[in-house]
Scaffold this motif. Structure first.
Motif, PDB file in Angstrom:
ATOM      1  N   LEU A  63       0.744  -1.209   0.022  1.00 32.01           N
ATOM      2  CA  LEU A  63       0.052  -0.034  -0.076  1.00 32.01           C
ATOM      3  C   LEU A  63       0.891   1.083   0.110  1.00 32.01           C
ATOM      4  CD1 LEU A  63      -3.008  -0.671   2.341  1.00 32.01           C
ATOM      5  CD2 LEU A  63      -3.023  -0.251  -0.018  1.00 32.01           C
ATOM      6  N   LEU A  64       2.220   1.172   0.621  1.00 33.08           N
ATOM      7  CA  LEU A  64       2.898   2.367   0.427  1.00 33.08           C
ATOM      8  C   LEU A  64       3.063   3.048  -0.766  1.00 33.08           C
ATOM      9  CD1 LEU A  64       5.543   1.214   3.054  1.00 33.08           C
ATOM     10  CD2 LEU A  64       3.756   2.698   3.511  1.00 33.08           C
ATOM     11  N   ASP A  65       3.070   2.309  -1.991  1.00 32.41           N
ATOM     12  CA  ASP A  65       3.178   2.701  -3.149  1.00 32.41           C
ATOM     13  C   ASP A  65       1.825   3.006  -3.974  1.00 32.41           C
ATOM     14  OD1 ASP A  65       6.186   2.736  -3.017  1.00 32.41           O
ATOM     15  OD2 ASP A  65       6.131   0.630  -3.473  1.00 32.41           O
ATOM     16  N   PHE A  66       0.876   3.013  -3.257  1.00 33.71           N
ATOM     17  CA  PHE A  66      -0.450   3.101  -3.691  1.00 33.71           C
ATOM     18  C   PHE A  66      -0.644   4.458  -4.499  1.00 33.71           C
ATOM     19  CE2 PHE A  66      -4.966   4.611  -3.613  1.00 33.71           C
ATOM     20  CZ  PHE A  66      -5.601   3.672  -4.645  1.00 33.71           C
ATOM     21  N   ARG A  67      -1.145   4.318  -5.906  1.00 33.63           N
ATOM     22  CA  ARG A  67      -1.588   5.301  -6.405  1.00 33.63           C
ATOM     23  C   ARG A  67      -2.683   5.156  -7.359  1.00 33.63           C
ATOM     24  NH1 ARG A  67       2.778   6.467  -4.808  1.00 33.63           N
ATOM     25  NH2 ARG A  67       4.406   7.897  -5.652  1.00 33.63           N
ATOM     26  N   PRO A  68      -3.916   6.225  -7.246  1.00 31.78           N
ATOM     27  CA  PRO A  68      -5.081   5.620  -8.004  1.00 31.78           C
ATOM     28  C   PRO A  68      -4.718   5.420  -9.542  1.00 31.78           C
ATOM     29  CG  PRO A  68      -5.130   8.013  -6.833  1.00 31.78           C
ATOM     30  CD  PRO A  68      -3.665   7.407  -6.835  1.00 31.78           C
ATOM     31  N   LYS A  69      -5.589   4.675  -9.892  1.00 31.16           N
ATOM     32  CA  LYS A  69      -5.807   4.379 -11.387  1.00 31.16           C
ATOM     33  C   LYS A  69      -5.650   5.482 -12.204  1.00 31.16           C
ATOM     34  CE  LYS A  69      -7.726  -0.346 -11.169  1.00 31.16           C
ATOM     35  NZ  LYS A  69      -8.833  -1.285 -11.474  1.00 31.16           N
ATOM     36  N   PRO A  70      -4.920   5.626 -13.375  1.00 30.74           N
ATOM     37  CA  PRO A  70      -5.214   6.760 -14.094  1.00 30.74           C
ATOM     38  C   PRO A  70      -6.527   6.954 -14.689  1.00 30.74           C
ATOM     39  CG  PRO A  70      -3.305   5.105 -14.969  1.00 30.74           C
ATOM     40  CD  PRO A  70      -4.073   4.422 -13.825  1.00 30.74           C
ATOM     41  N   GLN A  71      -6.950   8.191 -14.786  1.00 28.25           N
ATOM     42  CA  GLN A  71      -8.257   8.352 -15.386  1.00 28.25           C
ATOM     43  C   GLN A  71      -8.748   7.933 -16.581  1.00 28.25           C
ATOM     44  OE1 GLN A  71      -9.075  12.654 -14.781  1.00 28.25           O
ATOM     45  NE2 GLN A  71      -9.781  12.324 -12.572  1.00 28.25           N
ATOM     46  N   ASP A  72     -10.018   7.372 -16.670  1.00 27.48           N
ATOM     47  CA  ASP A  72     -10.256   6.643 -17.812  1.00 27.48           C
ATOM     48  C   ASP A  72     -10.456   7.897 -18.992  1.00 27.48           C
ATOM     49  OD1 ASP A  72     -11.737   5.663 -20.294  1.00 27.48           O
ATOM     50  OD2 ASP A  72     -12.947   4.317 -18.784  1.00 27.48           O
ATOM     51  N   TRP A  98     -17.047   9.913 -19.602  1.00 26.58           N
ATOM     52  CA  TRP A  98     -18.157  10.507 -19.889  1.00 26.58           C
ATOM     53  C   TRP A  98     -19.213   9.400 -20.217  1.00 26.58           C
ATOM     54  CZ3 TRP A  98     -20.305   8.875 -24.407  1.00 26.58           C
ATOM     55  CH2 TRP A  98     -19.363   8.572 -25.679  1.00 26.58           C
ATOM     56  N   ARG A  99     -18.496   8.013 -20.460  1.00 25.95           N
ATOM     57  CA  ARG A  99     -19.462   6.962 -20.650  1.00 25.95           C
ATOM     58  C   ARG A  99     -20.231   6.546 -19.332  1.00 25.95           C
ATOM     59  NH1 ARG A  99     -19.385   4.383 -25.496  1.00 25.95           N
ATOM     60  NH2 ARG A  99     -17.773   5.088 -26.957  1.00 25.95           N
ATOM     61  N   ARG A 100     -19.699   7.081 -18.348  1.00 23.39           N
ATOM     62  CA  ARG A 100     -20.451   6.757 -16.795  1.00 23.39           C
ATOM     63  C   ARG A 100     -21.497   7.497 -16.320  1.00 23.39           C
ATOM     64  NH1 ARG A 100     -14.831   6.469 -13.607  1.00 23.39           N
ATOM     65  NH2 ARG A 100     -13.570   5.247 -14.676  1.00 23.39           N
TER      66      ARG A 100
END
Length: 402
Positions: free
Chosen positions: A195-204, A208-210
């Motif tokens: 978890l120390l290196d956790f980064r959020p996933k790159p934005q899709d 807008w499809r959501r």
């Protein structure tokens, strides 16, 4: 709740630290404390575009409770430096680590009480549920969805925020003991280190499809308008630091796209498009509609798959051998997770399993171990699951032969 309130009063007041002098004093208090440090943040999701922290709560034995407003400071690097050598305790760390990193609160060691609860197979892993189970204290979650960018923050909100950290150290001690008793302490250590290196996933790029009700749009031109409206709203939300849904709701954007308005007046006449921001920013929205009407870049009804692994529902036709592997391997992994009393997703990330089944680099346990390691699986996960996957692959091949 009375017991929790009494406990909080014994550990410190509710003054918010928002001046340099107060922060210097707080850092000195932290240095004078002892043991691990509990940290939590409060954001304004649903109110602001950004996911920044608007309050940082810290508790350490011997230091008491600190409630810090990070906005006047920008960086809390001096706070991080004071406790850098200690273990930081968080609950659901992935929710807090990104906004903590923005203000230079970066741990070198951590303990996630939610993740520990998952590894222990607890049915309910929310902070309130785990605190009630292990400490016998009931926590109210009355202010979890409030606008924490509000200034000044109400006293009742601060009391709620303080309790989120004042119980974490005791909770950590109980969970750590249970991890040792269950033989899962090493698993937890590896998970916390990861978890120390956790980064959020790159934005899709196609977020807008959501949009809600996007599936009701049948034609590419409607999708193009929805896309342009979403992009225009997102830009305005970023400029004003306002949650997009508070500017114009999704249903208004999809209704406008479905209607295919040909004039500014037709857009204004839509009953779904009558909110305050819909009116005051009508020129902005009409310009977006015009771009959608005129563009030649028409989106497809479904987005392309960017990671190369389609949904397993389509495997039987696209790649039958992968489908056979997956249908035997997934229940085998689930059965082992049940035996070990932990969620299947914590035993092995579902995306990793799909990747290995879809396109394995080898069918033996060693090859599978190497592939899982490259994907990011932890050593304890690999040790348990690689032999299971290899055995399942053999079974899938035999079924094909039969």
């Amino acid at each position: 709740m009375a017991a929790a309130d009494a406990r909080r009063e014994a550990r410190g007041g509710l003054d918010v630290i928002d001046t340099p002098a107060q922060l210097t004093s707080a850092v000195e208090r932290l240095r004078a404390g002892h043991g691990p440090v509990a940290i939590d943040t409060e954001r304004a999701s649903g109110f602001r575009y950004s996911d920044r922290a608007y309050l940082v709560q810290i508790f350490r034995r011997g230091s008491g409770t600190l409630l810090i407003d990070p906005i006047p400071f920008g960086s809390l690097a001096e706070v991080a430096e004071a406790i850098q050598e200690e273990q930081w305790i968080l609950h659901a760390a992935t929710q807090d680590l990104p906004c903590m990193r923005e203000i230079d609160l970066i741990p070198s060691s951590l303990f996630d009480t939610e993740l520990a609860s998952r590894l222990l197979g607890k049915e309910r892993v929310g902070l309130g549920a785990v605190v009630e189970e292990l400490l016998g204290i009931e926590l109210a979650k009355a202010h979890s969805a409030d606008d924490w960018s509000t200034r000044p923050l109400p006293t009742s909100w601060l009391a709620y925020a303080a309790l989120d950290v004042e119980l974490l150290v005791d909770l950590r001690d109980r969970l750590a003991g249970q991890l040792v008793e269950s033989g899962k302490a090493e698993w937890a250590r590896q998970e916390f280190e990861f978890l120390l290196d956790f980064r959020p996933k790159p934005q899709d790029p196609e977020r807008w499809r959501r949009l809600s009700r996007i599936h009701s749009l049948r034609f590419p031109r409607q999708l193009a308008i929805a896309r342009e409206l979403w992009l225009a709203r997102d830009e305005y939300a970023r400029e004003t630091d306002t949650a997009p849904g508070r500017i114009v709701p999704d249903r208004a954007l999809t209704a406008a796209a479905a209607a295919l308005p040909r004039t500014r007046g037709q857009l204004a006449a839509l009953k779904e498009f009558t909110g305050k921001q819909s009116r005051s920013q009508l020129d902005r929205w009409w310009s977006a509609v015009e771009r959608g009407l005129q563009t030649r870049d028409l989106p497809k009804r479904t987005s392309g798959n960017r990671n190369g692994v389609p949904h397993p529902k389509s495997w039987q036709h696209k790649r039958p051998e992968a489908d056979a592997r997956f249908k035997i391997t997934r229940p085998a992994i689930a059965a082992m997770a049940e035996e070990l009393q932990l969620p299947t997703d914590n035993l092995l990330t579902p995306a990793f399993l799909r990747q290995v089944c879809w396109e394995p680099t080898g069918a033996d346990a060693e090859s599978i171990s190497q592939q899982l390691a490259r994907l990011g699986a932890r050593e304890w996960q690999i040790d348990i699951t690689a032999p299971i996957i290899a055995e399942a692959f053999v079974a899938a091949t035999q079924d094909d032969i039969v």
